[in-house]
Write a protein that holds these residues in place. Sequence first.
Motif, short mmCIF file in Angstrom:
data_model
loop_
_atom_site.label_atom_id
_atom_site.label_comp_id
_atom_site.label_asym_id
_atom_site.label_seq_id
_atom_site.Cartn_x
_atom_site.Cartn_y
_atom_site.Cartn_z
N UNK A 13 0.85 -1.18 0.00
CA UNK A 13 0.00 0.00 0.00
C UNK A 13 0.89 1.23 0.00
N UNK A 14 0.37 2.32 -0.53
CA UNK A 14 1.16 3.53 -0.74
C UNK A 14 0.49 4.70 -0.03
N UNK A 15 1.30 5.48 0.68
CA UNK A 15 0.81 6.69 1.34
C UNK A 15 1.74 7.83 0.96
N UNK A 16 1.18 8.88 0.42
CA UNK A 16 1.98 10.01 -0.05
C UNK A 16 2.28 10.94 1.12
N UNK A 17 3.36 10.63 1.82
CA UNK A 17 3.71 11.37 3.03
C UNK A 17 5.22 11.27 3.22
N UNK A 18 5.80 12.28 3.88
CA UNK A 18 7.23 12.21 4.18
C UNK A 18 7.46 11.29 5.37
N UNK A 19 8.68 10.79 5.49
CA UNK A 19 9.01 9.94 6.63
C UNK A 19 8.85 10.70 7.94
N UNK B 220 -4.10 14.33 9.43
CA UNK B 220 -3.86 13.82 8.09
C UNK B 220 -4.39 14.73 7.00
N UNK B 221 -5.48 15.45 7.27
CA UNK B 221 -5.98 16.40 6.28
C UNK B 221 -4.93 17.49 6.03
N UNK B 222 -4.26 17.91 7.11
CA UNK B 222 -3.22 18.93 6.97
C UNK B 222 -2.01 18.37 6.24
N UNK B 223 -1.57 17.17 6.62
CA UNK B 223 -0.38 16.57 6.03
C UNK B 223 -0.61 16.23 4.55
N UNK B 224 -1.69 15.54 4.26
CA UNK B 224 -1.97 15.13 2.87
C UNK B 224 -2.19 16.34 2.00
N UNK B 225 -2.81 17.39 2.58
CA UNK B 225 -3.05 18.61 1.82
C UNK B 225 -1.78 19.31 1.39
#
Length: 254
Positions: free
Chosen positions: A211-217, A247-252
Amino acid sequence: MASLPFAVRAADLEALPDASVSEGQEVQHCRSDLLAFEDELARAGFGVLAPGGYAGGYANYDGMGYGLIGTPRQQMSALRDAAGVYALRGDEDACQTVLASMRQIYEAHEELVGLEADDPEARTAWRRAHLANAVPVTEMGRLMRADVVIGADLRTPDDATLGEIEDVVLDPQRQTIAYVLVARGGFLGLGKELVAARWTDLRATDDHEIYVLDVSLEAFAAAPKVKRSNFEASSGQDWHDSLDEYWADVIGKS
């Protein structure tokens, strides 16, 4: 030990009575062997098949069908859990027997991959091409079993490892998955942090091995955690709202 389930999730290990062994016991040898084997799996890129080989290879694995006996990765995860239980119980012989079964699955998987299995650069290229084709879980058009999700890798789009999906948390009122618990660090499920990631932010490869999540480490490491010993502290609506806000803030921003 015969009464224990074959695969015990890492979160369950803490509840086992006397689930600890001293550093001087023989079972430490099996723990060392398990650690070395997990390093070997990581170096080899275990679970990765050449492009086009995922569905054909795993769907007919041993002729049982996808999701019944599981993919090689799922089988390996189940055996790893069992080995962890035996290690915690101090049963060196049983731990080594399970480890031998893990090696058999690994060897069968290498045969499935083929001669190119010896080229780690090729495997990396295969996996990254696979990641690029991942689709949002909200766009999947068929039902799926929870054990297809549990045990899967979670990675960033550029192939950095975030952790392993250890469990899914359901929202009964909305009749959906609220979030997944992703284990970071530790050995055989012990000492791992459980990071809460929203299900709807994930993308899935066609075989659901990754699975893939578009986020920094860094952002992932700072995400809300769930305590194994006190899940109730993170089950209320206020906590869930704070998770959504994070997560709304991070993904945004990604």
